[in-house]
Design a protein around this motif. Sequence first.
Motif, PDB file in Angstrom:
ATOM      1  N   ASP A   3       0.881  -1.157   0.024  1.00  0.00           N
ATOM      2  CA  ASP A   3       0.009   0.074   0.005  1.00  0.00           C
ATOM      3  C   ASP A   3       0.940   1.230  -0.082  1.00  0.00           C
ATOM      4  O   ASP A   3       1.445   1.440   1.309  1.00  0.00           O
ATOM      5  N   SER A   5       0.248   4.366  -0.552  1.00  0.00           N
ATOM      6  CA  SER A   5      -0.369   5.737   0.192  1.00  0.00           C
ATOM      7  C   SER A   5       0.068   5.398   1.756  1.00  0.00           C
ATOM      8  O   SER A   5       0.561   6.500   2.477  1.00  0.00           O
ATOM      9  N   HIS A   6      -0.041   4.110   2.284  1.00  0.00           N
ATOM     10  CA  HIS A   6       0.275   4.048   3.528  1.00  0.00           C
ATOM     11  C   HIS A   6       1.835   3.984   3.986  1.00  0.00           C
ATOM     12  O   HIS A   6       2.140   4.800   5.070  1.00  0.00           O
ATOM     13  N   THR A   8       3.734   6.160   2.018  1.00  0.00           N
ATOM     14  CA  THR A   8       4.109   7.495   2.033  1.00  0.00           C
ATOM     15  C   THR A   8       3.735   8.206   3.429  1.00  0.00           C
ATOM     16  O   THR A   8       4.543   8.861   3.878  1.00  0.00           O
ATOM     17  N   GLU A   9       2.609   7.960   3.869  1.00  0.00           N
ATOM     18  CA  GLU A   9       2.118   8.500   5.125  1.00  0.00           C
ATOM     19  C   GLU A   9       2.900   8.320   6.301  1.00  0.00           C
ATOM     20  O   GLU A   9       3.441   9.113   7.054  1.00  0.00           O
ATOM     21  N   ASP A  48       7.979   3.633  -7.684  1.00  0.00           N
ATOM     22  CA  ASP A  48       7.499   3.160  -6.167  1.00  0.00           C
ATOM     23  C   ASP A  48       8.789   2.528  -5.502  1.00  0.00           C
ATOM     24  O   ASP A  48       8.988   2.729  -4.180  1.00  0.00           O
ATOM     25  N   LYS A  51      10.273   5.286  -3.624  1.00  0.00           N
ATOM     26  CA  LYS A  51       9.437   5.671  -2.180  1.00  0.00           C
ATOM     27  C   LYS A  51      10.086   4.621  -1.316  1.00  0.00           C
ATOM     28  O   LYS A  51      10.025   4.995   0.007  1.00  0.00           O
TER      29      LYS A  51
END
Length: 97
Positions: A3, A5-6, A8-9, A48, A51
């Motif tokens: 995931d 988005s998770h 990155t957060e 990705d 990240k």
Amino acid sequence: MLDMSHLTELSDELEKSVTEKDIEKIQTLCEENDAFIHTITPLDNQFDNEKVKAFILVHQSAIQLMTEVHKEMQSKLFLTNKSRKSVNKYKGIKNAK
């Protein structure tokens, strides 16, 4: 699948906590996301992967900060214990009124 988005957060929150040297927040983030952190693997997508690499660097910084804080706490604890033993050896303290 990872995931993003998770990731990155989590990376942003962890980086902020490392910058602020918020040890409790770092511990909380790592404990709450332990299972997720262990699922992180290299990906086919180059964007990705960047990240993931950024998260790894932030995570390593957090670990280094935690290690330094742990060493400092051990050192202070050792000095406190050493001082207590020295005070106990001094006979005048026990007999003082």
